[in-house]
Design an enzyme around this catalytic site. Structure first.
Site, short mmCIF file in Angstrom:
data_model
loop_
_atom_site.label_atom_id
_atom_site.label_comp_id
_atom_site.label_asym_id
_atom_site.label_seq_id
_atom_site.Cartn_x
_atom_site.Cartn_y
_atom_site.Cartn_z
N ASP A 9 0.87 -1.18 0.00
CA ASP A 9 0.00 0.00 0.00
C ASP A 9 0.91 1.23 0.00
O ASP A 9 1.73 1.41 0.91
CB ASP A 9 -0.85 -0.05 1.28
CG ASP A 9 -1.77 1.14 1.44
OD1 ASP A 9 -1.65 2.13 0.67
OD2 ASP A 9 -2.60 1.10 2.36
N ILE A 10 0.76 2.07 -0.99
CA ILE A 10 1.68 3.21 -1.12
C ILE A 10 1.54 4.19 0.05
O ILE A 10 2.49 4.89 0.38
CB ILE A 10 1.49 3.90 -2.49
CG1 ILE A 10 2.76 4.68 -2.85
CG2 ILE A 10 0.25 4.78 -2.52
CD1 ILE A 10 2.86 5.05 -4.30
N ASN A 23 -6.66 12.70 -10.67
CA ASN A 23 -7.32 13.12 -11.90
C ASN A 23 -7.13 14.63 -12.04
O ASN A 23 -6.66 15.28 -11.11
CB ASN A 23 -8.80 12.70 -11.93
CG ASN A 23 -9.56 13.21 -10.74
OD1 ASN A 23 -9.53 14.41 -10.45
ND2 ASN A 23 -10.23 12.32 -10.03
N GLY A 31 -9.65 4.56 -6.04
CA GLY A 31 -8.37 3.88 -6.21
C GLY A 31 -7.29 4.44 -5.30
O GLY A 31 -7.53 4.79 -4.14
N VAL A 32 -6.11 4.57 -5.85
CA VAL A 32 -4.97 5.01 -5.04
C VAL A 32 -5.17 6.47 -4.57
O VAL A 32 -4.76 6.83 -3.47
CB VAL A 32 -3.65 4.78 -5.81
CG1 VAL A 32 -3.46 5.73 -6.96
CG2 VAL A 32 -2.46 4.83 -4.87
N ASP A 33 -5.83 7.27 -5.38
CA ASP A 33 -6.12 8.66 -5.02
C ASP A 33 -6.97 8.72 -3.74
O ASP A 33 -6.65 9.46 -2.79
CB ASP A 33 -6.86 9.30 -6.20
CG ASP A 33 -6.98 10.81 -6.12
OD1 ASP A 33 -6.32 11.43 -5.28
OD2 ASP A 33 -7.76 11.37 -6.91
N SER A 121 -2.32 4.84 -14.13
CA SER A 121 -3.18 4.53 -15.29
C SER A 121 -3.52 3.05 -15.44
O SER A 121 -4.24 2.68 -16.38
CB SER A 121 -2.60 5.05 -16.62
OG SER A 121 -2.72 6.45 -16.71
N VAL A 124 -8.50 2.41 -13.05
CA VAL A 124 -9.71 2.92 -13.72
C VAL A 124 -9.38 3.49 -15.10
O VAL A 124 -10.22 3.44 -16.01
CB VAL A 124 -10.35 4.00 -12.81
CG1 VAL A 124 -11.49 4.71 -13.52
CG2 VAL A 124 -10.87 3.36 -11.54
N TYR A 125 -8.17 4.00 -15.29
CA TYR A 125 -7.81 4.61 -16.57
C TYR A 125 -7.46 3.61 -17.65
O TYR A 125 -7.17 4.00 -18.79
CB TYR A 125 -6.72 5.67 -16.39
CG TYR A 125 -7.23 6.99 -15.85
CD1 TYR A 125 -8.58 7.17 -15.50
CD2 TYR A 125 -6.39 8.08 -15.68
CE1 TYR A 125 -9.06 8.38 -15.00
CE2 TYR A 125 -6.86 9.30 -15.20
CZ TYR A 125 -8.20 9.43 -14.86
OH TYR A 125 -8.67 10.64 -14.37
P1 ADP Z 1 -5.75 5.34 -12.56
O1 ADP Z 1 -7.04 6.13 -12.53
O2 ADP Z 1 -4.54 6.20 -12.89
O3 ADP Z 1 -5.85 4.12 -13.39
P2 ADP Z 1 -6.16 3.85 -10.06
O4 ADP Z 1 -6.05 4.38 -8.67
O5 ADP Z 1 -7.51 3.41 -10.53
O6 ADP Z 1 -5.51 4.96 -11.02
O7 ADP Z 1 -5.17 2.62 -10.20
C1 ADP Z 1 -3.78 2.73 -10.36
C2 ADP Z 1 -3.12 1.54 -9.71
O8 ADP Z 1 -3.02 1.76 -8.30
C3 ADP Z 1 -3.88 0.21 -9.88
O9 ADP Z 1 -2.94 -0.79 -10.26
C4 ADP Z 1 -4.44 -0.03 -8.48
O10 ADP Z 1 -4.55 -1.43 -8.21
C5 ADP Z 1 -3.37 0.58 -7.62
N1 ADP Z 1 -3.72 0.95 -6.25
C6 ADP Z 1 -4.95 1.20 -5.69
N2 ADP Z 1 -4.82 1.52 -4.39
C7 ADP Z 1 -3.49 1.48 -4.11
C8 ADP Z 1 -2.70 1.69 -2.91
N3 ADP Z 1 -3.27 2.03 -1.76
N4 ADP Z 1 -1.34 1.56 -3.01
C9 ADP Z 1 -0.76 1.24 -4.18
N5 ADP Z 1 -1.43 1.01 -5.32
C10 ADP Z 1 -2.78 1.12 -5.27
#
Ligand code: ADP
Length: 174
Positions: A9-10, A23, A31-33, A121, A124-125
């Site tokens: 988890d980042i 975004n 997601g990660v955001d 990306s 969701v992207y």
């Molecule tokens: P995007 O809209 O740029 O595609 P996302 O957040 O939907 O961004 O996904 C980008 C990547 O981050 C995906 O591979 C997702 O599994 C991953 N991700 C989601 N949550 C976390 C987290 N807490 N730490 C690291 N990676 C994550």
């Protein structure tokens, strides 16, 4: 400069800066955001709103990056970048490469010596994990060979949420 990949988890990474796959609005998403905003606390959204009010009234362009503090995160900085969205026809790999290069430039400006990236990306992207891994690793390698090895960024860590993502990055890192 060391380049590594881990599964995790980042938001928990003890690095100087973590990269957010934001975004253009900078006003939060899933997601990660969503995870980064939840862990950093409401001050992060306030800081993003302030950026929109001042320097980025139209939002952050795809491929660009901007820094905020990390607030309640272990990381001192969040480097927000906007990945290209395949579902909107944004298929140019140059834009995705920029999402890995621009945060490194910002890290140098801020004096951050360790930076963690998610798979921008690849969620969701809609970009394929293998393509994201190839572009991410290729961009960091190119950046490494074009910059002064003394000082600057000492560690780049790719933090992947799934084992499939980790495999894709490990394949590229060799
Ligand atoms: P995007 O809209 O740029 O595609 P996302 O957040 O939907 O961004 O996904 C980008 C990547 O981050 C995906 O591979 C997702 O599994 C991953 N991700 C989601 N949550 C976390 C987290 N807490 N730490 C690291 N990676 C994550």
């Amino acid at each position: 400069m060391r380049i590594e990949s881990v599964q995790g988890d980042i938001t928990t990474q003890g690095v100087d800066a973590i990269v957010n796959a934001a975004n253009s609005s900078l006003l939060g998403g899933g997601g990660v955001d969503g995870a980064i905003h939840a862990a950093a606390g409401p001050e992060l959204l306030d800081a993003c709103r302030e950026l929109r009010r001042t320097t980025l009234p139209d939002g952050l362009p795809v491929g660009d990056a901007v820094a905020t503090p990390g607030f309640r995160l272990p990381a001192r900085w969040v480097l927000h970048t906007v990945g290209p969205n395949r579902h909107r026809g944004q298929t140019d790999p140059v834009l995705l490469a920029s999402c890995f290069a621009r945060p490194l430039e910002l890290a140098v400006e801020l004096g951050a010596s360790s930076v963690a990236f998610p798979a921008v990306s690849a969620g969701v992207y809609g970009w394929a994990l293998d393509d994201v891994a190839r572009i991410a690793v290729g961009t960091v390698h190119a950046w490494q060979s074009s910059t002064d090895p003394e000082g600057g960024v000492e560690l780049v860590r790719f933090v992947l949420f799934s084992s499939a993502a980790l495999d894709a990055f490990r394949t590229e890192l060799g």
